[in-house]
Motif scaffolding. Structure first.
Motif, PDB file in Angstrom:
ATOM      1  N   GLN A  48      20.220  -1.002   4.459  1.00 36.55           N
ATOM      2  CA  GLN A  48      19.674  -1.102   6.090  1.00 36.55           C
ATOM      3  C   GLN A  48      21.784  -0.434   6.762  1.00 36.55           C
ATOM      4  O   GLN A  48      20.804   0.403   7.426  1.00 36.55           O
ATOM      5  N   PRO A  52      11.868   1.479  19.679  1.00 40.50           N
ATOM      6  CA  PRO A  52      11.129   1.936  18.023  1.00 40.50           C
ATOM      7  C   PRO A  52       9.596   2.842  18.276  1.00 40.50           C
ATOM      8  O   PRO A  52       9.219   2.514  19.252  1.00 40.50           O
ATOM      9  N   PRO A  91      17.165   9.453  11.878  1.00 39.77           N
ATOM     10  CA  PRO A  91      17.278   8.505  13.193  1.00 39.77           C
ATOM     11  C   PRO A  91      16.740   6.950  14.113  1.00 39.77           C
ATOM     12  O   PRO A  91      15.800   6.596  13.020  1.00 39.77           O
ATOM     13  N   GLN A  92      17.577   6.806  15.212  1.00 34.60           N
ATOM     14  CA  GLN A  92      17.646   6.022  15.829  1.00 34.60           C
ATOM     15  C   GLN A  92      15.285   4.844  15.680  1.00 34.60           C
ATOM     16  O   GLN A  92      15.011   4.387  15.237  1.00 34.60           O
ATOM     17  N   THR A  93      14.286   6.072  16.187  1.00 37.33           N
ATOM     18  CA  THR A  93      13.373   5.890  16.574  1.00 37.33           C
ATOM     19  C   THR A  93      12.875   5.882  15.447  1.00 37.33           C
ATOM     20  O   THR A  93      11.787   4.707  15.158  1.00 37.33           O
ATOM     21  N   THR A 144      12.974   1.143   7.757  1.00 33.39           N
ATOM     22  CA  THR A 144      12.927   0.061   6.886  1.00 33.39           C
ATOM     23  C   THR A 144      12.209  -1.233   7.018  1.00 33.39           C
ATOM     24  O   THR A 144      11.900  -1.099   5.456  1.00 33.39           O
ATOM     25  N   PHE A 199      19.677  -3.809  13.284  1.00 32.71           N
ATOM     26  CA  PHE A 199      20.243  -2.649  14.487  1.00 32.71           C
ATOM     27  C   PHE A 199      18.940  -1.818  14.861  1.00 32.71           C
ATOM     28  O   PHE A 199      19.013  -0.864  15.355  1.00 32.71           O
ATOM     29  N   PRO A 207      17.308  -0.688  17.235  1.00 35.71           N
ATOM     30  CA  PRO A 207      16.670   0.253  18.850  1.00 35.71           C
ATOM     31  C   PRO A 207      16.129  -0.128  19.683  1.00 35.71           C
ATOM     32  O   PRO A 207      14.614  -0.997  19.402  1.00 35.71           O
ATOM     33  N   ARG A 255      20.728   3.534   8.517  1.00 32.08           N
ATOM     34  CA  ARG A 255      20.906   3.496  10.213  1.00 32.08           C
ATOM     35  C   ARG A 255      21.914   4.655   9.993  1.00 32.08           C
ATOM     36  O   ARG A 255      22.736   4.992  11.203  1.00 32.08           O
ATOM     37  N   ASP A 256      22.882   4.948   9.139  1.00 30.65           N
ATOM     38  CA  ASP A 256      24.205   6.057   9.186  1.00 30.65           C
ATOM     39  C   ASP A 256      23.262   6.992   9.213  1.00 30.65           C
ATOM     40  O   ASP A 256      23.347   7.907   9.818  1.00 30.65           O
ATOM     41  N   LEU A 293      13.855   4.170  13.046  1.00 29.30           N
ATOM     42  CA  LEU A 293      14.981   2.562  12.230  1.00 29.30           C
ATOM     43  C   LEU A 293      13.887   1.773  11.809  1.00 29.30           C
ATOM     44  O   LEU A 293      13.994   1.489   9.993  1.00 29.30           O
TER      45      LEU A 293
END
Ligand code: ATP
Ligand code: MG
Length: 404
Positions: free
Chosen positions: A248, A353, A256-258, A264, A348, A350, A252-253, A260
Motif C-alpha cells: 500500500q 477513484p 497516481p491517486q486515481t 491495490t 489511503f 482518494p 501510494r508513493d 490507487l
C-alpha cells in the motif's frame, strides 16, 4: 411432555447426486458429527436418511445446531417405542390427544423396514387410522398437506414416531464442492459471500489483508470474529492474514491517486490467487456487489480481474444492500460488521477513484513497481490461524468484566 430419542434427518438435494451420493452422505455425516462433537449423540447416515441418536442430549440444542448444517432438507424429532402393536396404539393415541385440535386433517405414513413385524405398512396405516376415527369424531384423512402427518417407522430394534418437520438449511454439505479462498474484509458483504459459498458446498479459507499500523489490531480481531461466526455452518476455518503495508505504501508513493484503488485491488487478487494455488483452492470468493462502490463497476471489475484466470465467485454481486443485510442479520454477522474499524482498502483511498479505469494504464503504472517481489514478500509473510468457533460472547463478557 414428549421425550424424543432421536432425530430423523432428510437429505434434500443429495438424492439427485447419482454416483457421488455415497461421498455426499459421508461428508454430511462427518459435518453433522462435527457440530455435535461435544454432545453424547451418535450420527448414523444411511442411503435415504440419517438418524441422530440423542442418548440423553437435549433435543432443542441438537436441533439448533442441525438447522445450520448445509445439505439437510428437513428433520423430525422422533419418539422410540417398543415394537409392539398395543404399545404403538397407546402412544399414537396419547400423541394425538396432545396435538390434535377439532377439525384437523391427518394422515398416517407407515414404513416397515422390519419385515418380521406382524402388520405391513398398509395394515399399520389402516389400524392407526381407524384408531383415530374411533377416538376423534371430526378427524378427517387428507393425503396432501394434512395438519398432522404422523410417521411410523418400524425398524428391527424399535418403532419410531414423528409428526413434526423442521426445515433444514438446504444447500450442499460443506466440502463436497472443493475448496475456495474467501477475501474477507471486516465489512458486511464478504461474510455473507462466504456463507453463501459454504451453502453450495465450498470449504472456505479466509484471506484477510491487514496494513498495520494503518489498520489496528481491532480491525484484525473483527475479521477473525466474523470468521468465527462462519464456523457455525461448516466447522473450523483457516484464517490467513496477509501483510499488506509495504504494497500500500508503494502504491501510494509511486502511482497516481486515481489508480490507487485499482492497483491495490489487482495486488490483492494476485496475492489471494497465489495463496489459493499453494493451498489447493479451486476458486476465489469475494463480496463485490455491482455498483456499490467505484471498484465494483463492470469496468473496474474487468481491469481488476485481468490479473487472473481463476474463477471468481461473487455470491452477492446482484443483490441489493438491504438483501445482503437481511442475510447478515440471519447469520449473526451484521452487528460485528458495522463496528467502526478501518479497512486496508480505505486508508489511503482518494476522494475520486476511477470508476472506469483502463487496463493499459493500470499495467503502465505497475511498471514502476516490483510487482513480483511485492507479491512474493506478502505471500511469504502470511500468518495462519485456525478459527474453531464463535467466541464473541466470551469476549463480550471479558471486556465487560474489565469495566466493572
Ligand atoms: P465488504 O462489506 O465485504 O467489505 P464492501 O462493499 O465494503 O465489501 P470493498 O471494501 O470495496 O466492498 O471490498 C470488496 C471486496 O474486496 C470485499 O467484499 C472483500 O471480498 C474484498 N476485500 C476488501 N477489503 C479486504 C481485506 N482487508 N481483506 C480481504 N478482502 C478484502
Ligand atoms: Mg469493505
Amino acid at each position: 411432555m414428549v421425550v424424543y430419542n432421536e432425530i430423523l434427518v432428510r437429505y434434500g438435494e443429495l438424492s439427485t447426486k447419482g454416483k457421488n451420493r455415497g461421498q455426499f452422505i459421508n461428508r454430511l455425516a462427518h459435518n453433522m458429527q462435527n457440530v455435535l462433537s461435544d454432545l453424547p449423540v451418535k450420527v448414523q447416515a444411511n442411503r435415504d436418511h440419517a438418524h441422530v441418536i440423542l442418548d440423553g442430549a437435549a433435543y432443542e440444542e441438537v436441533a439448533e445446531r442441525l438447522k445450520k448444517v448445509f445439505g439437510l432438507q428437513s428433520f423430525s424429532p422422533s419418539i422410540r417405542i417398543e415394537a409392539d402393536i398395543a404399545r404403538l396404539k397407546d402412544e399414537v393415541l396419547a400423541l394425538f390427544k396432545m396435538i390434535y385440535k377439532e377439525g384437523m386433517t391427518f394422515k398416517i405414513q407407515a414404513r416397515r423396514a422390519n419385515h418380521d413385524f406382524e402388520l405391513d405398512s398398509t395394515e399399520i396405516n389402516q389400524t392407526l387410522g381407524d384408531l383415530i376415527f374411533d377416538n376423534f369424531d371430526y378427524a378427517k384423512v387428507q393425503m396432501k398437506f394434512p395438519d398432522i402427518a404422523m410417521r411410523v417407522e418400524v425398524r428391527s430394534e424399535a418403532i419410531f414416531l414423528s409428526y413434526e418437520t423442521i426445515k433444514g438449511a438446504g444447500g450442499l454439505p460443506v466440502g463436497t464442492a472443493g475448496r475456495g479462498h474467501l477475501m474477507l474484509s471486516g465489512g458486511i458483504d464478504s461474510p455473507v459471500a462466504g456463507y453463501l459459498a459454504l451453502k453450495r458446498g465450498v470449504e472456505i479459507e479466509a484471506v484477510h489483508f491487514a496494513s498495520p499500523p494503518y489498520t489496528s489490531p481491532g480491525a484484525l480481531k473483527k475479521a477473525k470474529d466474523l470468521t468465527g461466526k462462519l464456523t457455525a455452518f461448516g466447522g473450523a476455518i483457516q484464517f490467513i492474514e496477509v501483510p499488506f503495508t509495504e504494497i500500500q505504501e508503494e502504491i501510494r508513493d509511486k502511482a497516481p491517486q486515481t489508480y490507487l484503488m485499482t492497483l491495490t485491488r489487482r495486488f490483492m487478487l494476485r496475492i489471494v490467487d497465489k495463496i489459493r494455488e499453494l493451498r489447493d483452492g479451486k476458486i476465489i470468493i469475494n463480496g463485490e456487489s455491482l455498483g456499490q462502490v467505484a471498484s465494483q463497476t463492470l469496468g473496474s471489475m474487468e481491469v481488476i480481474n485481468a490479473v487472473t484466470n481463476t474463477p471468481i465467485i461473487r455470491p452477492v454481486v446482484t443483490m441489493d444492500k438491504l438483501e445482503i443485510i437481511d442475510i447478515a442479520e440471519k447469520i449473526d454477522t451484521f452487528n460485528l460488521s458495522i463496528l467502526p474499524f478501518e479497512d486496508c482498502c480505505t486508508i489511503f483511498a482518494p476522494p475520486n477513484p476511477k470508476t472506469n479505469p483502463k487496463l493499459d494504464k493500470a499495467e503502465f503504472y505497475e511498471q514502476k513497481l516490483d510487482v513480483e517481489g511485492l507479491v512474493a514478500r506478502a505471500v511469504a509473510g502470511i500468518k495462519i490461524d485456525v478459527i474453531t468457533g464463535d467466541n464473541t460472547d466470551e469476549v463480550a463478557t471479558e471486556e465487560f468484566s474489565d469495566l466493572l
